[in-house]
Scaffold this active site. Structure first.
Site, short mmCIF file in Angstrom:
data_model
loop_
_atom_site.label_atom_id
_atom_site.label_comp_id
_atom_site.label_asym_id
_atom_site.label_seq_id
_atom_site.Cartn_x
_atom_site.Cartn_y
_atom_site.Cartn_z
N HIS A 89 46.77 62.13 68.30
CA HIS A 89 45.99 63.36 68.27
C HIS A 89 46.17 64.08 69.61
CE1 HIS A 89 43.83 62.23 64.60
NE2 HIS A 89 43.75 61.00 65.12
N LYS A 109 52.23 50.57 80.89
CA LYS A 109 53.15 50.96 81.97
C LYS A 109 54.49 50.24 81.79
CE LYS A 109 49.44 51.77 85.33
NZ LYS A 109 48.89 51.42 86.67
N LYS A 158 54.80 36.67 85.55
CA LYS A 158 55.90 35.88 86.10
C LYS A 158 57.15 36.74 86.19
CE LYS A 158 54.48 31.30 84.41
NZ LYS A 158 54.90 30.10 83.61
#
Length: 210
Positions: free
Chosen positions: A137, A186, A203
């Site tokens: 939206h 991200k 890790k």
């Protein structure tokens, strides 16, 4: 005059539906004859209006559905090599482009492409994974409107665990692992394991194999 225009509109609409059915049928017959596709039981492939399905590679490569997979194409979908799909739901919107390499998409995965999604080779996507390049939206805040769509890129040899979510604008580097249940907001560096909500690097220099 209005009645005449209504009749013409109805005829054109019916013709468009017939043409769309005919084109879908012809595409299906061609892919099946070239052994590029196998449709199982209740699976659905719909190539709507201006939608296009491209398949590269040798004819021995194939495109395999699960027994209740749904793929609806309004934009462009490009399959670069062999693609194995379980009971997933893939939606390619008009004007968008979805590119998938030699990969496996497991059951109950949802991929919705409104702009651009690229999935590389040797990618393993677990069950109940969501991959979207948009928020679905238009929205914003006091600072202004936010971008609805941003491209998603999933590199080669990436493993995405079950129930993970890949959000718009994310680039996942080659060889990365996304832990089950992670929400990726991200970019993920290559060969890193990320997990959590939102996902963070847990890790580095990891590897995985089937």
């Amino acid at each position: 005059m209005w009645i005449l225009l209504s009749k013409i509109s109805a005829i054109l609409k019916a013709y468009k539906g017939y043409l769309n059915f005919f084109l879908n049928y012809k595409v299906w017959i061609y892919l099946k004859s070239k052994k590029k596709i196998q449709l199982l039981r209740k699976s659905v492939l719909k190539i709507q209006n201006n939608g296009r399905l491209f398949m590269e590679g040798k004819l021995i490569n194939y495109f395999l559905y699960g027994d209740s997979c749904v793929i609806i194409i309004y934009g462009d979908m490009l399959i670069k090599k062999r693609l194995l799909i379980g009971n997933a739901h893939i939606w390619v919107h008009e004007g968008s482009r979805l590119i998938i390499g030699d990969s496996y998409i497991n059951d109950d995965t949802y991929i919705e492409c409104e702009s651009s999604i690229v999935i590389g080779n040797n990618v393993l996507i677990g069950r109940h994974v969501t991959v979207r390049d948009s928020d679905g939206h238009d929205h914003g805040d006091a600072s202004g409107d936010k971008e609805r769509c941003l491209p998603v890129v999933i590199g080669d040899s990436v493993w995405i665990g079950s129930y993970a979510m890949i959000q718009k604008g994310v680039h996942i580097g080659d060889g990365a692992i996304v832990a089950a249940g992670a929400i990726v907001t991200k970019d993920v560096p290559p060969r890193c394991l990320v997990g959590g909500v939102p996902a963070k690097v847990l890790k580095e220099n990891v590897y995985w194999r089937v």
